[in-house]
Design an enzyme around this catalytic site. Structure first.
Site, PDB file in Angstrom:
ATOM      1  N   VAL A 127      -6.838   5.293  13.030  1.00 16.89           N
ATOM      2  CA  VAL A 127      -7.632   4.641  12.742  1.00 16.89           C
ATOM      3  C   VAL A 127      -8.746   5.208  11.524  1.00 16.89           C
ATOM      4  O   VAL A 127      -9.620   6.793  11.880  1.00 16.89           O
ATOM      5  CB  VAL A 127      -8.776   4.223  14.025  1.00 16.89           C
ATOM      6  CG1 VAL A 127      -9.942   2.872  13.091  1.00 16.89           C
ATOM      7  CG2 VAL A 127      -7.919   3.437  14.624  1.00 16.89           C
TER       8      VAL A 127
ATOM      9  N   GLY B 147      -1.029   6.944  -2.864  1.00 17.13           N
ATOM     10  CA  GLY B 147      -0.624   7.141  -1.266  1.00 17.13           C
ATOM     11  C   GLY B 147      -2.080   6.748  -0.237  1.00 17.13           C
ATOM     12  O   GLY B 147      -1.297   6.678   1.011  1.00 17.13           O
TER      13      GLY B 147
ATOM     14  N   GLU C 228       0.570   1.292   2.358  1.00 13.30           N
ATOM     15  CA  GLU C 228       1.787   0.994   3.188  1.00 13.30           C
ATOM     16  C   GLU C 228       3.013   1.054   2.840  1.00 13.30           C
ATOM     17  O   GLU C 228       2.737   0.116   1.219  1.00 13.30           O
ATOM     18  CB  GLU C 228       1.610  -0.146   3.997  1.00 13.30           C
ATOM     19  CG  GLU C 228       0.438   0.279   5.475  1.00 13.30           C
ATOM     20  CD  GLU C 228      -0.031   1.554   6.134  1.00 13.30           C
ATOM     21  OE1 GLU C 228       1.326   2.422   6.915  1.00 13.30           O
ATOM     22  OE2 GLU C 228      -1.057   2.381   5.992  1.00 13.30           O
TER      23      GLU C 228
ATOM     24  N   ASP D 273      -3.333  -4.895   8.914  1.00 12.76           N
ATOM     25  CA  ASP D 273      -3.166  -2.992   9.090  1.00 12.76           C
ATOM     26  C   ASP D 273      -4.924  -2.756   9.361  1.00 12.76           C
ATOM     27  O   ASP D 273      -4.956  -2.520  10.856  1.00 12.76           O
ATOM     28  CB  ASP D 273      -3.244  -2.040   8.176  1.00 12.76           C
ATOM     29  CG  ASP D 273      -3.438  -0.458   7.853  1.00 12.76           C
ATOM     30  OD1 ASP D 273      -2.960   0.033   8.406  1.00 12.76           O
ATOM     31  OD2 ASP D 273      -4.520  -0.220   7.830  1.00 12.76           O
TER      32      ASP D 273
ATOM     33  N   LYS E 227      -5.980  -1.508  13.291  1.00 13.27           N
ATOM     34  CA  LYS E 227      -6.724  -0.952  13.941  1.00 13.27           C
ATOM     35  C   LYS E 227      -8.289  -0.835  14.950  1.00 13.27           C
ATOM     36  O   LYS E 227      -8.537  -0.600  15.491  1.00 13.27           O
ATOM     37  CB  LYS E 227      -7.668  -0.009  12.844  1.00 13.27           C
ATOM     38  CG  LYS E 227      -7.246   0.886  12.050  1.00 13.27           C
ATOM     39  CD  LYS E 227      -7.072   1.067  10.748  1.00 13.27           C
ATOM     40  CE  LYS E 227      -6.171   2.185   9.232  1.00 13.27           C
ATOM     41  NZ  LYS E 227      -6.473   2.303   8.120  1.00 13.27           N
TER      42      LYS E 227
ATOM     43  N   GLY F  15      -4.716   8.712   2.663  1.00 12.27           N
ATOM     44  CA  GLY F  15      -4.736   9.866   2.269  1.00 12.27           C
ATOM     45  C   GLY F  15      -3.907  11.053   2.417  1.00 12.27           C
ATOM     46  O   GLY F  15      -3.781  11.352   4.006  1.00 12.27           O
TER      47      GLY F  15
HETATM   48  P1  NAP Z   1       5.483   7.677   3.739  1.00 11.13           P
HETATM   49  O1  NAP Z   1       4.793   8.540   2.595  1.00 11.13           O
HETATM   50  O2  NAP Z   1       6.242   6.968   3.942  1.00 11.13           O
HETATM   51  O3  NAP Z   1       6.221   8.926   4.696  1.00 11.13           O
HETATM   52  C1  NAP Z   1       7.786   8.287   5.907  1.00 11.13           C
HETATM   53  C2  NAP Z   1       8.425   9.783   6.498  1.00 11.13           C
HETATM   54  O4  NAP Z   1       8.974   9.911   7.417  1.00 11.13           O
HETATM   55  C3  NAP Z   1       9.805   9.998   4.742  1.00 11.13           C
HETATM   56  O5  NAP Z   1       9.443  11.687   5.273  1.00 11.13           O
HETATM   57  C4  NAP Z   1      10.756   9.974   6.013  1.00 11.13           C
HETATM   58  O6  NAP Z   1      11.633  10.079   5.025  1.00 11.13           O
HETATM   59  C5  NAP Z   1      10.370   9.436   7.023  1.00 11.13           C
HETATM   60  N1  NAP Z   1      11.044   8.670   8.056  1.00 11.13           N
HETATM   61  C6  NAP Z   1      11.128   6.711   7.616  1.00 11.13           C
HETATM   62  N2  NAP Z   1      11.382   6.999   8.666  1.00 11.13           N
HETATM   63  C7  NAP Z   1      12.180   7.215   8.947  1.00 11.13           C
HETATM   64  C8  NAP Z   1      13.616   7.250   9.933  1.00 11.13           C
HETATM   65  N3  NAP Z   1      13.917   5.802  10.491  1.00 11.13           N
HETATM   66  N4  NAP Z   1      14.707   8.314  10.521  1.00 11.13           N
HETATM   67  C9  NAP Z   1      14.138   9.233   9.782  1.00 11.13           C
HETATM   68  N5  NAP Z   1      12.990   9.722   8.613  1.00 11.13           N
HETATM   69  C10 NAP Z   1      12.149   8.085   8.776  1.00 11.13           C
HETATM   70  O7  NAP Z   1       4.643   7.491   5.189  1.00 11.13           O
HETATM   71  P2  NAP Z   1       3.157   7.639   4.708  1.00 11.13           P
HETATM   72  O8  NAP Z   1       1.763   7.543   4.361  1.00 11.13           O
HETATM   73  O9  NAP Z   1       3.924   9.539   4.971  1.00 11.13           O
HETATM   74  O10 NAP Z   1       2.740   7.438   6.779  1.00 11.13           O
HETATM   75  C11 NAP Z   1       3.289   7.989   7.731  1.00 11.13           C
HETATM   76  C12 NAP Z   1       2.881   7.359   9.004  1.00 11.13           C
HETATM   77  O11 NAP Z   1       1.245   7.423   9.134  1.00 11.13           O
HETATM   78  C13 NAP Z   1       2.783   5.455   8.777  1.00 11.13           C
HETATM   79  O12 NAP Z   1       2.657   5.154  10.227  1.00 11.13           O
HETATM   80  C14 NAP Z   1       1.470   5.638   7.832  1.00 11.13           C
HETATM   81  O13 NAP Z   1       0.801   3.983   8.828  1.00 11.13           O
HETATM   82  C15 NAP Z   1       0.128   6.299   9.403  1.00 11.13           C
HETATM   83  N6  NAP Z   1      -0.543   6.522   8.139  1.00 11.13           N
HETATM   84  C16 NAP Z   1      -0.930   6.789   6.759  1.00 11.13           C
HETATM   85  C17 NAP Z   1      -1.949   6.931   5.550  1.00 11.13           C
HETATM   86  C18 NAP Z   1      -2.095   7.368   4.218  1.00 11.13           C
HETATM   87  O14 NAP Z   1      -2.438   7.417   3.712  1.00 11.13           O
HETATM   88  N7  NAP Z   1      -1.014   7.410   4.207  1.00 11.13           N
HETATM   89  C19 NAP Z   1      -3.031   6.971   6.931  1.00 11.13           C
HETATM   90  C20 NAP Z   1      -3.318   6.984   8.156  1.00 11.13           C
HETATM   91  C21 NAP Z   1      -1.454   6.813   8.754  1.00 11.13           C
HETATM   92  P3  NAP Z   1      12.585  10.815   3.355  1.00 11.13           P
HETATM   93  O15 NAP Z   1      10.934  11.252   2.976  1.00 11.13           O
HETATM   94  O16 NAP Z   1      13.492  11.170   3.297  1.00 11.13           O
HETATM   95  O17 NAP Z   1      12.932   8.915   2.992  1.00 11.13           O
HETATM   96  N1  HSE Z   2      -2.739   2.064   4.135  1.00  8.63           N
HETATM   97  C1  HSE Z   2      -3.986   2.645   4.695  1.00  8.63           C
HETATM   98  C2  HSE Z   2      -5.317   2.276   4.183  1.00  8.63           C
HETATM   99  C3  HSE Z   2      -3.347   3.685   5.086  1.00  8.63           C
HETATM  100  O1  HSE Z   2      -4.965   1.663   3.153  1.00  8.63           O
HETATM  101  O2  HSE Z   2      -6.107   2.127   4.997  1.00  8.63           O
HETATM  102  C4  HSE Z   2      -4.177   4.778   6.482  1.00  8.63           C
HETATM  103  O3  HSE Z   2      -4.716   3.759   7.287  1.00  8.63           O
END
Ligand code: NAP
Ligand code: HSE
Length: 430
Positions: free
Chosen positions: A132, A187, A190, A201, A205, A302
């Site tokens: 969150v 980045g 989602e 989303d 939260k 991010g």
């Molecule tokens: P992302 O950039 O898409 O990265 C996902 C990673 O997980 C990649 O390295 C992918 O592998 C791996 N992966 C996904 N599914 C897999 C599976 N079934 N088996 C093995 N590896 C798998 O995602 P992200 O933005 O980092 O987000 C990750 C989590 O954090 C999510 O739950 C998201 O909601 C949360 N989140 C993100 C942010 C943000 O700002 N991005 C903020 C808060 C929370 P490959 O690299 O080999 O494809």
């Molecule tokens: N997609 C989400 C956002 C990432 O834009 O806030 C952080 O949870």
């Protein structure tokens, strides 16, 4: 104390940040914890993919069991996303006595209570602060800093992608699709941005925030959700001319044991602190009975902000291991969930419609509102989009949601109303 070994699931936007912080801040982390925290294995889809960070190739695997069933690993850091498969993976990890840190609100909003219970049964911790508002320690503030208070209302911007889009649409008159692409490139969005732009989303939260604040078991289905895809440049400009900014606002409020949780585009006076939160930044207002109003502000998405929260949670898990107090992060819901009915939800509304520009139209409109006992704070009339029509924009005083529903229905049936264009909640003024 022995070195703590981590299994990192995911090496994307957040996972890369986690590796960077654990590497670059290793000395400080070791000093604070009195032990080293070391990544042992990293689960990814594709071991050959080029990464943004340097890592030992022998860490990479596509086999989840090399992490969750690995006796050397103490803590699983899950930053890969996904719901059902990830749920099974984390259940297995907990049964194997691994502590969990996750940034996955999609999973926690659906299976959080069950996973927290399972963690407790296995004397393990689950921390999910990063799920969150990214880098803002809001869950920790609710569970620790404000633990002694009774929380009455939480109101905030908890999705960075939609706030980025609305900021660019308002300040630079850019169109929705091009700004969404920018948010994806940066980045924040989602993998499937539907959940961002449809408000889901933010709803996930708000469920996590509301459950922690009100000690209930509020389900995602209990949240009323409207996304930002229907907001037009005309809505933004009419709202602006009446002194408002449009934001996607999550609200969770509690009164006499009944709660309301919603996410919807909301008009705020330009000078309201939440109206001034720009781009991917998040901000959350918490109103406590004793503390009054507090506000938390910071980067809500991010790589590095989110990774900061993840690594701080990891440090908390390590501290608990050291103190031998793991497995107490779950507090059973104290109260039965009771949702407010529409006639118990009160707010102001902005209503926009196209009407015939002729004598008598206004009296027909006002009749509908008079019958519903609705009075107005602001009214604006301008030429409509086609000849002989007028665009009417009104802001009501506080009314119940039921009054709004009744009046919209009656307005739609009036022959002088060509179309109901939009309506939005208004917050932040009496
Ligand atoms: P992302 O950039 O898409 O990265 C996902 C990673 O997980 C990649 O390295 C992918 O592998 C791996 N992966 C996904 N599914 C897999 C599976 N079934 N088996 C093995 N590896 C798998 O995602 P992200 O933005 O980092 O987000 C990750 C989590 O954090 C999510 O739950 C998201 O909601 C949360 N989140 C993100 C942010 C943000 O700002 N991005 C903020 C808060 C929370 P490959 O690299 O080999 O494809
Ligand atoms: N997609 C989400 C956002 C990432 O834009 O806030 C952080 O949870």
């Amino acid at each position: 104390m022995k070195q703590i070994n981590v299994g990192l699931c995911g090496l994307g936007t957040v996972g890369t940040g986690v590796v960077k912080i654990l590497t670059n801040h290793q000395e400080q982390i070791k000093y604070k914890l009195g032990t080293e925290v070391v990544i042992k294995k990293v689960l990814v889809h594709d071991v050959n993919k080029k990464r943004d960070v340097e890592i030992d190739p022998s860490w990479l695997t596509t086999e989840a069991d090399e992490l969750v069933s690995n006796p050397e690993i103490d803590v699983i850091v899950e930053v890969m996303g996904g719901i059902e498969d990830t749920h099974l993976l984390l259940e297995k990890a907990l049964r194997n006595k691994k502590h969990i840190v996750t940034a996955n609100k999609d999973l926690m909003a659906v299976h959080g209570q069950q996973l927290l219970r399972l963690a407790k049964e296995n004397s393990c911790d689950i921390f999910y602060d990063a799920s969150v508002a990214g880098g803002i320690p809001i869950l920790r503030s609710l569970s620790d800093g404000l633990a002694s208070d009774r929380i009455q209302k939480i109101m905030g911007i908890v999705n960075g992608t939609t706030n980025y889009i609305l900021t660019k649409m308002s300040d630079e008159q850019l169109d929705f699709a091009s700004v969404l692409q920018e948010a994806q490139d940066l980045g924040f969005a989602e993998a499937d941005p539907t959940s961002d732009v449809e408000g889901i989303d933010a709803a996930r939260k708000m469920t996590l925030l509301a459950n922690l604040a009100f000690k209930m078991d509020i389900a995602l289905e209990d949240v009323e959700v409207i996304g930002i895809t229907g907001i037009t440049q005309e809505d933004i400009s009419f709202a602006d001319s009446l002194g408002y900014t449009i934001k996607l606002i999550g609200i969770a409020s509690s009164h006499e044991g009944k709660v309301e949780v919603s996410v919807e585009p909301t008009l705020l006076p330009h000078e309201h602190p939440l109206a001034m939160v720009k781009n991917e930044y998040n901000a959350v207002y918490v109103h406590g009975e004793a503390v009054g109003e507090t506000m938390f502000y910071g980067p809500g998405a991010g790589s590095m902000p989110t990774a900061t929260a993840v690594v701080s949670d990891l440090m908390e898990a390590v501290k608990n291991i050291r103190l031998g107090i793991s497995g107490n992060s779950y507090i059973t819901p104290q109260y039965q969930t009771q949702l407010k009915e529409n006639n118990e939800k009160f707010m102001k509304y902005f209503i926009r419609m196209e009407a015939d520009d002729e004598a008598g139209t206004f009296s027909k409109l006002t009749n509908v509102f008079t019958n519903e006992k609705i009075s107005f704070a602001k009214i604006l009339q301008l030429p409509g989009s086609s000849k002989g029509t007028a665009e009417v924009v009104m802001v009501t005083h506080k009314i119940s949601k039921q009054q709004l529903i009744n009046s919209l229905e009656k307005l739609k049936s009036l022959s002088v109303i060509k179309r109901m264009i939009s309506y939005y909640r208004v917050e932040g003024e009496e």
